[in-house]
Design a protein around this motif. Structure first.
Motif, PDB file in Angstrom:
ATOM      1  N   ALA A  55       0.217  -0.804   6.403  1.00  0.00           N
ATOM      2  CA  ALA A  55      -0.843  -0.056   5.735  1.00  0.00           C
ATOM      3  C   ALA A  55      -1.826   0.574   6.710  1.00  0.00           C
ATOM      4  O   ALA A  55      -2.368   1.656   6.446  1.00  0.00           O
ATOM      5  CB  ALA A  55      -1.593  -0.963   4.762  1.00  0.00           C
ATOM      6  N   TYR A  56      -2.065  -0.087   7.848  1.00  0.00           N
ATOM      7  CA  TYR A  56      -3.061   0.403   8.796  1.00  0.00           C
ATOM      8  C   TYR A  56      -2.460   0.732  10.154  1.00  0.00           C
ATOM      9  O   TYR A  56      -3.190   0.888  11.127  1.00  0.00           O
ATOM     10  CB  TYR A  56      -4.184  -0.629   8.939  1.00  0.00           C
ATOM     11  CG  TYR A  56      -4.826  -0.965   7.619  1.00  0.00           C
ATOM     12  CD1 TYR A  56      -5.744  -0.105   7.028  1.00  0.00           C
ATOM     13  CD2 TYR A  56      -4.487  -2.137   6.935  1.00  0.00           C
ATOM     14  CE1 TYR A  56      -6.318  -0.403   5.796  1.00  0.00           C
ATOM     15  CE2 TYR A  56      -5.058  -2.440   5.704  1.00  0.00           C
ATOM     16  CZ  TYR A  56      -5.962  -1.569   5.148  1.00  0.00           C
ATOM     17  OH  TYR A  56      -6.519  -1.859   3.918  1.00  0.00           O
ATOM     18  N   SER A  57      -1.137   0.831  10.203  1.00  0.00           N
ATOM     19  CA  SER A  57      -0.436   1.163  11.445  1.00  0.00           C
ATOM     20  C   SER A  57      -0.878   0.239  12.584  1.00  0.00           C
ATOM     21  O   SER A  57      -1.259   0.689  13.655  1.00  0.00           O
ATOM     22  CB  SER A  57      -0.680   2.633  11.808  1.00  0.00           C
ATOM     23  OG  SER A  57       0.264   3.076  12.759  1.00  0.00           O
ATOM     24  N   CYS A  79      -5.593   5.032   5.449  1.00  0.00           N
ATOM     25  CA  CYS A  79      -4.384   4.546   4.787  1.00  0.00           C
ATOM     26  C   CYS A  79      -3.906   5.551   3.743  1.00  0.00           C
ATOM     27  O   CYS A  79      -2.718   5.882   3.679  1.00  0.00           O
ATOM     28  CB  CYS A  79      -4.655   3.192   4.144  1.00  0.00           C
ATOM     29  SG  CYS A  79      -3.245   2.512   3.234  1.00  0.00           S
ATOM     30  N   GLU A 139       0.816  -1.210   0.000  1.00  0.00           N
ATOM     31  CA  GLU A 139       0.000   0.000   0.000  1.00  0.00           C
ATOM     32  C   GLU A 139       0.853   1.264   0.000  1.00  0.00           C
ATOM     33  O   GLU A 139       0.390   2.328  -0.378  1.00  0.00           O
ATOM     34  CB  GLU A 139      -0.945   0.009   1.202  1.00  0.00           C
ATOM     35  CG  GLU A 139      -2.127  -0.930   1.094  1.00  0.00           C
ATOM     36  CD  GLU A 139      -3.069  -0.569  -0.040  1.00  0.00           C
ATOM     37  OE1 GLU A 139      -3.200   0.631  -0.348  1.00  0.00           O
ATOM     38  OE2 GLU A 139      -3.648  -1.486  -0.648  1.00  0.00           O
TER      39      GLU A 139
END
Length: 385
Positions: free
Chosen positions: A235-237, A286, A206
């Motif tokens: 991508a989403y921490s 994101c 991503e």
């Protein structure tokens, strides 16, 4: 008393990254560009989904393969993003992070003595995992002149009769190099002609800044011989949540599942519910994060070049990989002196393999202010040199 440690474990070197973290932790006013972790919190809606699952008592084991709704969302994500299709019941396994996915994928397909071609530089766990499985890592250089891509010529030079697997990671840690779909097509014939299995770690997919993001399995003839590894950390921490996944043909997935069910049973249940929410409603967060990283990348890389460090503009992940060869000292000495004299922590490129020698890995997953302060300190150090 005998030494009870296994020979395989004794042969594995300690992490070269940890050495610099340990030094930095004992110092004050250090700007660390060494951490491979987003500096964002997990999006609030994702955290809420996890809280809600706990409140509803959804805390038991899941299927060994993971929540079916998560596997269905992974299928949808890969289909929408890359046009590739997997059966969520037979061809997707949810793992405890991409790290477990990598480990059990390698163990499921490597026999003692098998040669595993590893794109170099590479994340430090790759060669160690191959060795733990009894395999022999063979490093394939990805060079700065080639934008740190894996080229057909470099690959062909390293293939032998013992070659069984090609292991690569794009977007790449530590270089930030990427492979486009056309680049994967360039190596597809080699992979098929030499009957190789491809393990493609796409955890940074991503974080692609220009052009379309690519997945190796989307290339004709590669799907049936590719293990795709991905997850939610970058991508989403969601680094601490530990959710990753493996996608592969059923025969390989069933082999992977044998190991997973004995060593891990299932990924954390609460984290899996969070991952479902991330795939369903996390795209905006994101995109915002990636947009900010692109700004930081431009500021940082341009700053490094002005400071006198030749730095390729990375097109993925959140790492810059400046070249310090012209300064006549090793990358390890450069990193040690930069830390001790100017309080900036980076990682020597040599810890990621021979192709990383003479470079530094610098993460720009820190604030713009810290990046610019770090550039100023680096410029002063270079001037002193």
């Amino acid at each position: 008393m005998r030494d009870f440690r296994s020979e395989r474990v004794c042969k594995i070197p300690p992490s070269g990254i940890r050495k610099f973290f340990d030094i930095a932790q004992e110092m004050e006013d250090v700007i660390s560009l060494g951490v491979g972790e987003p500096d964002y919190d997990t999006p609030w809606n994702v955290r809420e989904a996890a809280i809600r699952s706990i409140e509803q008592g959804q805390t038991a084991y899941t299927s060994n393969s993971g929540l079916i709704e998560l596997r269905q969302e992974i299928k949808k994500y890969l289909s929408d993003s890359y046009g590739i299709s997997y059966d969520p019941k037979k061809e997707i396994v949810v793992t405890t992070g991409a790290s477990e996915a990598l480990d059990i994928s390698i163990r499921a397909v490597v026999d003692s003595g098998d040669e595993v071609l590893v794109a170099d530089p590479s994340y430090i766990a790759y060669t160690s995992n191959v060795m733990l499985a009894g395999g022999v890592p063979v490093l394939v250089p990805c060079l700065e002149k080639d934008e740190f891509k894996l080229t057909p010529d470099s690959l062909m030079e390293k293939i032998t009769k013992k070659s069984k697997i090609l292991l690569c990671n794009f977007p790449n840690n530590p270089t930030g190099g990427v492979m486009t779909k056309e680049d994967y097509k360039g190596i597809a014939d080699i992979v098929t002609d030499h009957d190789l299995l491809l393990i493609s770690d796409e955890i940074y997919s991503e974080l692609t800044y220009e052009g379309e993001k690519a997945s190796a399995a989307s290339v004709d003839d590669l799907w049936e011989r590719t293990i795709t590894i991905n997850g939610f950390s970058k991508a989403y921490s969601m680094t601490g949540w530990r959710v990753g996944y493996i996608c592969a043909p059923e025969t390989i997935c069933s082999a992977v599942l044998k190991i997973h069910q004995y060593v891990m049973l299932s990924a954390p249940t609460t984290a899996q519910y969070a991952a479902v929410e991330a795939l369903r409603n996390g795209a905006d967060a994101c995109r915002e994060m990636v947009s900010e990283y692109k700004i930081r990348r431009n500021l940082f890389v341009n700053g490094l070049n002005r400071a006198g460090l030749k730095t390729h503009m990375p097109n993925g992940a959140f790492y810059a990989f400046p070249n310090i060869i012209e300064y006549g000292i090793s990358d390890e000495e450069f990193a040690e002196r930069l830390l001790k004299e100017h309080h900036v922590a980076v990682v020597p490129g040599s810890v990621f393999g021979p192709a990383g020698v003479g470079h530094l890995r610098c993460s720009y997953a820190v604030s713009r202010e810290d990046l610019m302060t770090a550039v100023g300190r680096i410029e002063q150090f270079v001037s002193d040199l």
